[in-house]
Design an enzyme around this catalytic site. Structure first.
Site, mmCIF file in Angstrom:
data_model
loop_
_atom_site.group_PDB
_atom_site.id
_atom_site.type_symbol
_atom_site.label_atom_id
_atom_site.label_comp_id
_atom_site.label_asym_id
_atom_site.label_seq_id
_atom_site.Cartn_x
_atom_site.Cartn_y
_atom_site.Cartn_z
ATOM 1 N N THR A 167 -1.766 5.608 1.947
ATOM 2 C CA THR A 167 -2.919 4.719 2.067
ATOM 3 C C THR A 167 -2.788 3.863 3.321
ATOM 4 O O THR A 167 -1.733 3.305 3.592
ATOM 5 C CB THR A 167 -3.035 3.807 0.830
ATOM 6 O OG1 THR A 167 -3.170 4.606 -0.340
ATOM 7 C CG2 THR A 167 -4.247 2.888 0.945
ATOM 8 N N LEU A 193 0.879 -1.164 0.000
ATOM 9 C CA LEU A 193 0.000 0.000 0.000
ATOM 10 C C LEU A 193 0.914 1.210 0.000
ATOM 11 O O LEU A 193 1.932 1.217 0.701
ATOM 12 C CB LEU A 193 -0.883 0.023 1.257
ATOM 13 C CG LEU A 193 -1.964 -1.047 1.377
ATOM 14 C CD1 LEU A 193 -2.611 -0.972 2.758
ATOM 15 C CD2 LEU A 193 -3.010 -0.882 0.290
ATOM 16 N N ASP A 194 0.548 2.259 -0.749
ATOM 17 C CA ASP A 194 1.450 3.397 -0.758
ATOM 18 C C ASP A 194 1.425 4.100 0.598
ATOM 19 O O ASP A 194 0.571 3.840 1.442
ATOM 20 C CB ASP A 194 1.171 4.339 -1.929
ATOM 21 C CG ASP A 194 -0.139 5.089 -1.837
ATOM 22 O OD1 ASP A 194 -0.693 5.404 -2.892
ATOM 23 O OD2 ASP A 194 -0.609 5.382 -0.714
ATOM 24 N N ALA A 195 2.374 4.981 0.795
ATOM 25 C CA ALA A 195 2.561 5.589 2.111
ATOM 26 C C ALA A 195 1.332 6.355 2.582
ATOM 27 O O ALA A 195 1.046 6.415 3.779
ATOM 28 C CB ALA A 195 3.789 6.504 2.100
ATOM 29 N N ARG A 215 -1.224 2.515 -8.237
ATOM 30 C CA ARG A 215 -2.072 3.595 -7.700
ATOM 31 C C ARG A 215 -3.408 3.706 -8.443
ATOM 32 O O ARG A 215 -3.916 4.797 -8.686
ATOM 33 C CB ARG A 215 -1.312 4.921 -7.744
ATOM 34 C CG ARG A 215 -0.075 4.939 -6.869
ATOM 35 C CD ARG A 215 0.734 6.206 -7.020
ATOM 36 N NE ARG A 215 0.040 7.379 -6.515
ATOM 37 C CZ ARG A 215 0.031 7.793 -5.249
ATOM 38 N NH1 ARG A 215 0.685 7.094 -4.331
ATOM 39 N NH2 ARG A 215 -0.612 8.875 -4.883
#
Length: 265
Positions: free
Chosen positions: A112, A108-110, A193
């Site tokens: 999220t 998961l991106d930072a 994303r």
């Protein structure tokens, strides 16, 4: 194998916590137990727990007690790697709560938050993270503006992005008030994303994003920044999922960039 070429199936089931030995015997007699995809209904059957695959009523049974499966509710501001070379907050402190050397399944991106799986089971991690297996993920996004029913229909009908068309498996408007909206999206895509890009494309940039579901797992009431071991039922569901394509090539490592929300710079 020891114990005269294997261990009695009912003993294996009992040791795995499926049921008592007597109840396990009944499950076998009723034809509800399979070994390597074949129904075994004789009580004298012996198996090799290290190599054979067992399921009861179609749900896989975990026989390897060395495998660990952990759910994390990842906070925002944490990058999805066990060791970040740039010194940013990473997942090490969550994995250190467990004796085994765990890795994250996908990313998961930072920005999220939400459900991540940590495990030392590389084969299962490959299945869960790789988009070819079509594991669905459910996200809830707080977006700018008031989302309309027409926009929800557009998300499920499909939109065109720079890297090709994309459509949500499902989309729901949960709330639209005070200049923002809550949207639930279900996808199985592994593109970078993708949730943020889809919602931006329909005119509603994401302000906050959380992943609530990953395959058969639900985040539930797990607080942000906390971990818990998966239940026996959850482990069975994951293992059942991982056996759908037994001939799929194994991943070289558990940590993989294939996921709905990849970590990006």
């Amino acid at each position: 194998m020891s114990e005269a070429e294997g261990i009695r199936l009912q003993k294996v089931l009992a040791n795995a916590g499926v049921a008592s030995r007597r109840v396990s015997e009944q499950l076998i007699v009723e034809g509800r137990v399979r070994v390597n995809g074949v129904i075994v209904s004789e009580l004298g059957a012996r198996i090799d727990p290290e190599n054979d695959l067992v399921d009861v009523d179609g749900t896989a049974v975990q026989l390897d007690a060395t495998k660990r499966y952990v759910m994390l509710n990842k906070p925002t501001g944490v990058v999805s790697t066990m060791k970040d070379e740039r010194g940013r907050a990473d997942l090490r402190r969550f994995a250190e709560e467990w004796e085994e050397r765990l890795y994250n399944v996908g990313r998961l991106d930072a920005d999220t938050s939400g459900l991540l799986v940590l495990t030392n089971d590389g084969e299962l991690a490959h299945v869960l993270a790789h988009p070819r297996f079509g594991v669905t993920k459910v996200y809830i996004a707080k977006v700018e503006g008031r989302v309309t029913a027409q926009t929800i229909a557009r998300l499920t009908r499909g939109i065109e992005l720079d890297d090709g068309p994309i459509a949500a498996d499902r989309a729901r408007l949960l709330d639209a008030s005070s200049g923002s909206s809550l949207v639930e999206l279900t996808l199985h895509s592994g593109r970078n994303r993708i949730v943020r890009r889809m919602l931006a494309e329909v005119g509603h940039p994401v302000a906050e994003l959380v992943r609530r579901q990953f395959g058969p797992l639900h985040l539930g009431t797990l607080p942000v920044g906390r971990t818990r071991e998966l239940t026996k039922v959850e482990r069975g569901a994951l293992l059942t999922l991982s056996r759908r394509e037994p001939d799929a090539p194994p991943a070289e490592g558990v940590e993989t960039p294939e996921s709905e929300e990849q970590e990006t710079s």
